[in-house]
Design a protein around this motif. Structure first.
Motif, PDB file in Angstrom:
ATOM      1  N   TYR B 401     -21.950 -22.957  31.290  1.00 57.86           N
ATOM      2  CA  TYR B 401     -21.065 -23.104  32.456  1.00 57.86           C
ATOM      3  C   TYR B 401     -20.012 -24.176  32.193  1.00 57.86           C
ATOM      4  O   TYR B 401     -18.817 -23.960  32.384  1.00 57.86           O
ATOM      5  CB  TYR B 401     -21.910 -23.459  33.689  1.00 57.86           C
ATOM      6  CG  TYR B 401     -21.116 -23.853  34.914  1.00 57.86           C
ATOM      7  CD1 TYR B 401     -20.512 -22.883  35.720  1.00 57.86           C
ATOM      8  CD2 TYR B 401     -20.967 -25.187  35.280  1.00 57.86           C
ATOM      9  CE1 TYR B 401     -19.784 -23.241  36.848  1.00 57.86           C
ATOM     10  CE2 TYR B 401     -20.244 -25.553  36.400  1.00 57.86           C
ATOM     11  CZ  TYR B 401     -19.659 -24.581  37.185  1.00 57.86           C
ATOM     12  OH  TYR B 401     -18.940 -24.942  38.297  1.00 57.86           O
ATOM     13  N   ALA B 402     -20.445 -25.342  31.724  1.00 58.27           N
ATOM     14  CA  ALA B 402     -19.511 -26.451  31.488  1.00 58.27           C
ATOM     15  C   ALA B 402     -18.455 -26.047  30.467  1.00 58.27           C
ATOM     16  O   ALA B 402     -17.265 -26.354  30.619  1.00 58.27           O
ATOM     17  CB  ALA B 402     -20.272 -27.684  31.010  1.00 58.27           C
ATOM     18  N   SER B 403     -18.899 -25.336  29.449  1.00 60.52           N
ATOM     19  CA  SER B 403     -17.976 -24.927  28.404  1.00 60.52           C
ATOM     20  C   SER B 403     -16.962 -23.911  28.942  1.00 60.52           C
ATOM     21  O   SER B 403     -15.767 -24.006  28.675  1.00 60.52           O
ATOM     22  CB  SER B 403     -18.798 -24.372  27.252  1.00 60.52           C
ATOM     23  OG  SER B 403     -18.008 -23.588  26.429  1.00 60.52           O
ATOM     24  N   LYS B 404     -17.431 -22.948  29.744  1.00 60.80           N
ATOM     25  CA  LYS B 404     -16.516 -21.976  30.367  1.00 60.80           C
ATOM     26  C   LYS B 404     -15.489 -22.658  31.269  1.00 60.80           C
ATOM     27  O   LYS B 404     -14.343 -22.248  31.362  1.00 60.80           O
ATOM     28  CB  LYS B 404     -17.307 -20.971  31.202  1.00 60.80           C
ATOM     29  CG  LYS B 404     -17.695 -19.713  30.431  1.00 60.80           C
ATOM     30  CD  LYS B 404     -18.170 -18.642  31.404  1.00 60.80           C
ATOM     31  CE  LYS B 404     -18.834 -17.486  30.659  1.00 60.80           C
ATOM     32  NZ  LYS B 404     -19.651 -16.656  31.536  1.00 60.80           N
ATOM     33  N   GLN B 405     -15.949 -23.693  31.966  1.00 63.55           N
ATOM     34  CA  GLN B 405     -15.045 -24.412  32.861  1.00 63.55           C
ATOM     35  C   GLN B 405     -13.995 -25.215  32.097  1.00 63.55           C
ATOM     36  O   GLN B 405     -12.995 -25.610  32.654  1.00 63.55           O
ATOM     37  CB  GLN B 405     -15.827 -25.393  33.752  1.00 63.55           C
ATOM     38  CG  GLN B 405     -16.845 -24.771  34.667  1.00 63.55           C
ATOM     39  CD  GLN B 405     -16.209 -24.147  35.873  1.00 63.55           C
ATOM     40  OE1 GLN B 405     -15.451 -24.786  36.572  1.00 63.55           O
ATOM     41  NE2 GLN B 405     -16.485 -22.878  36.108  1.00 63.55           N
ATOM     42  N   GLY B 406     -14.283 -25.495  30.830  1.00 59.43           N
ATOM     43  CA  GLY B 406     -13.375 -26.336  30.053  1.00 59.43           C
ATOM     44  C   GLY B 406     -13.641 -27.822  30.227  1.00 59.43           C
ATOM     45  O   GLY B 406     -12.757 -28.647  29.997  1.00 59.43           O
ATOM     46  N   ASN B 427     -20.263 -34.322  23.570  1.00 57.05           N
ATOM     47  CA  ASN B 427     -18.869 -33.895  23.560  1.00 57.05           C
ATOM     48  C   ASN B 427     -18.849 -32.418  23.181  1.00 57.05           C
ATOM     49  O   ASN B 427     -19.189 -32.050  22.057  1.00 57.05           O
ATOM     50  CB  ASN B 427     -18.093 -34.733  22.533  1.00 57.05           C
ATOM     51  CG  ASN B 427     -16.618 -34.366  22.485  1.00 57.05           C
ATOM     52  OD1 ASN B 427     -16.250 -33.218  22.695  1.00 57.05           O
ATOM     53  ND2 ASN B 427     -15.784 -35.361  22.214  1.00 57.05           N
ATOM     54  N   LEU B 428     -18.474 -31.557  24.147  1.00 53.93           N
ATOM     55  CA  LEU B 428     -18.570 -30.112  23.913  1.00 53.93           C
ATOM     56  C   LEU B 428     -17.564 -29.623  22.891  1.00 53.93           C
ATOM     57  O   LEU B 428     -17.731 -28.555  22.324  1.00 53.93           O
ATOM     58  CB  LEU B 428     -18.407 -29.351  25.233  1.00 53.93           C
ATOM     59  CG  LEU B 428     -19.567 -29.466  26.224  1.00 53.93           C
ATOM     60  CD1 LEU B 428     -19.339 -28.556  27.404  1.00 53.93           C
ATOM     61  CD2 LEU B 428     -20.900 -29.148  25.552  1.00 53.93           C
TER      62      LEU B 428
END
Lengths: 449, 449
Positions: B401-406, B427-428
């Motif tokens: 989810y966090a990665s999709k959100q940017g 840090n993604l």
């Protein structure tokens, strides 16, 4: 507020006034509005919300959808067609556009945390504090049914009013708890909705008023009396005590038990957020609108002449799903009323001089325009809001203008100052005047901002 | 832009799309828009402008006033009535409301320096880059007829585009100079207006196209040819040379001489502002609208696929006075086109990853919600935009989810971290992960923002 009303009516005579029920915001009014919305924006963003922007008007079919605002609000909706004969209307809230966006973008990862600050329009009767165009500031969490989402909305609300400098109380309740409580006290299922509407008026029309309504609506005298005495008793208690008492009253009513569990969870989280002090559990709170399904929230200013709520919202788990014709999509949110908030701030800061301009310094040339432009360049590059005389006026006329505008500092540059690469800085509030370098001027004004 | 167009058309099928010609702005689109308007606001305020806010709609009599937008624009104006049968229309620009406010508040000290950023509405044909609701960003100086006011508007424009990171050229001209020049070259007085409209198209339809129009409009062949060769010759020159050449051509024409004096003064002041490098004197520039009386300005992006202007304006000394039915009130201003500016920025930053969210860190609890709330409290208090998991999801779902959100950073807090009063920060983008104190996390994220 009566002064404002009179001014509006006076303007109404003139064809150059804003349309009836709308307003122009200039100078101090606009500065206050922008300060408030900017503070709200900061808090919304700290809580991880992103802004959405949607059009000022919507398709009529969207505004009039069965699960949108309902017949009452449609009567107050400005309606028109485009040249292609499409039926349109000015939006009456920011919730319908949110529902449309969520419904129309089914691939959005949930939860969606969005805020929106924008004008909404209602062609309704004019009263003090009611306008036909007004700004709503909404935050909503779509997709989460957890108590943590509820608590975040309440915590954000507390932080927002603290940041705005308003002494506030947040009243909360839970629709399931309220409905279940009424059921467990023998209010017939088909009367729940209407009884809730009456109870919601307790603060406004008092115990006798509500009792009269309840009897008119067909409740028996013992039930009505019992109901009111329970509610009034609970209104004296702290939140944990209310929950404890409710538990005893509701027995095995499943809806009330669910509401109780939800409310307990929210208060536990609010404790983690450090926000229980400002939050009151008011068992009579319902917030008229039928679409709320769990938490309801309403915020009031303490010790203010403004008695209307300054923010309100709650959980609406069914609205978006029905709107989208899909499975339920839980949601919780709150809407801040810019007009009511501004009214509270204006009344509480009555003595203080409102800020009339954003300009920090006004530069007056005496036969030294090029030098003034150069100074303005340097001040602006340092982030200081700077105006220059654009009228070739005398010093005294310029001082009068700067003072009327509410500008605090005036920088005078004549041949002497130009020669020395300095300026004469006058503080219009204190009358002090000093020959200064530009660097020192930048330091002084930056510090005083 | 074609992709955008296709998407709009696809959406048009759905009843859940925004109304035809309007748009929803979510995530990266909205972030870019807000960054641009915020940059413009900062520059406007540095130049000493204050914001005015007026209603989204105006009385029809104001919009249709003889000195307002004219018949063409009224055809594209959304019109409706309120319940009191008052005739209203959505505003088609921000200049008419400005005129109304100035006319209706005759006691305002002049000059008034106001900016306005807001939606305007035009129910016109849809083309690429044209919409039915769009945002204009206007700055105007009302009450000053000096060249310094003209130069301030041009200098502000340069600073705005520099701040936006757009490589630009500001084209300027003077209507008096252009009209006088044409008069001195034997263009009949009754053809001035229409000849100017043709010349204004030089960049668009070329020399032959303009010559054809001029002949059709009744100019003699020698006059038309002379006119075009003079204009094309001047277009090769630097501003000072254009002014020098014009002086020779115009002879004793009073209007042209006045225009020349004005233009020279503006360039002298622009030199003081340090802005002559980016400003070109284009003698063919007229800006169709007949209400301009002196300076005209149009801004283009250099080396961009966006060929339309990204800002435009000028001096209009007669409009407000006529509107107000008073003596002339001089004014000069410019309007920035948000859509065109955004298009330029999107195309020039094509390679770069657009910012999709304002959120800096996403907090994931593993059986440690209270600790996560406490960490979120601390991060938010330090000004870091923080979201918490509101779905009780697994780590992997949360990371997705966090990665999709940017979102760039994820803070994971489990029993181990809670015990140590620390968090695991990932840090993604780089995949790096580290156990950190909250204070160190605040330092790291604040620095990287």
């Amino acid at each position: 507020m009566s002064k404002e009303k009179i001014e509006n009516e006076k303007l109404e005579d003139s064809s150059l006034a804003a349309p009836r029920g709308t307003r122009d915001f200039l100078f101090e009014e606009k500065i206050l509005r922008d300060e408030v919305t900017s503070t709200l924006k900061t808090i919304f963003e700290l809580y991880g919300f992103n802004a959405f922007e949607t059009p000022a008007f919507e398709k009529w079919e969207v505004l009039s959808s069965k699960y949108a605002g309902g017949a009452e609000i449609l009567k107050e909706t400005y309606r028109f067609q485009d040249q292609g004969k499409r039926e349109l209307g000015l939006r009456y809230d920011l919730t319908v556009p949110l529902c449309r966006v969520i419904a129309g973008n089914s691939s959005l990862p949930l939860p969606v945390k969005r805020y929106a600050i924008g004008s909404v329009f209602r062609d309704g009767p004019l009263k003090i504090g009611r306008y036909r165009e007004f700004i709503q500031c909404d935050v909503d969490i779509v997709g989460s049914k957890t108590g943590l989402a509820d608590a975040e909305i309440v915590s954000l609300t507390c932080d927002a009013f603290t940041a705005l400098g308003i002494d506030y109380v947040v009243k909360v309740n839970n629709r399931k708890l309220l409905e279940g409580l009424l059921e467990s006290m023998q209010v017939p299922a088909n009367k729940l909705e209407t009884v809730i509407l009456s109870i919601d008026k307790l603060a406004k029309i008092g115990r006798d008023g509500v009792q009269k309504e309840l009897l008119e609506k067909g409740l028996s005298i013992p039930i009505a009396k019992k109901l009111l005495s329970v509610i009034l008793e609970l209104s004296e208690l702290r939140a944990d005590q209310v929950l404890f008492q409710c538990e005893k009253i509701i027995g095995q009513n499943a809806k009330a038990k669910q509401g109780l569990t939800e409310m307990k969870e929210v208060f536990d989280f609010l404790d983690n957020f450090g926000k229980t002090d400002a939050v009151v559990l008011d068992i009579s709170l319902a917030r008229g609108l039928a679409y709320y399904t769990g938490l309801v929230v309403e915020v009031f200013a303490k010790n203010s002449e403004v008695k209307s709520s300054i923010a309100g919202g709650g959980r609406y788990d069914e609205l978006i799903g029905k709107f989208a014709n899909r499975e339920a999509i839980p949601a919780v949110g709150i809407s801040f009323g810019l007009d009511a908030i501004n009214e509270v701030l204006k009344l509480q800061d009555k003595g203080a001089k409102p800020k009339k301009t954003l300009v920090s310094v006004y530069v007056i040339p005496i036969k030294a325009i090029p030098q003034c432009i150069s100074v303005a360049n340097q001040l602006r590059a340092a982030g200081i809001r700077t105006a220059i005389d654009l009228m070739n006026r005398s010093i005294s006329k310029n001082l009068e203008y700067a003072s009327k505008q509410g500008i605090n500092y005036v920088a005078i540059i004549g041949p002497k100052e130009a020669e020395a690469k300095k300026l004469t800085l006058r503080n219009l509030e204190t009358g002090e005047e000093k020959l200064m370098t530009i660097a020192d001027t930048i330091m002084l004004i930056s510090r005083s901002n």
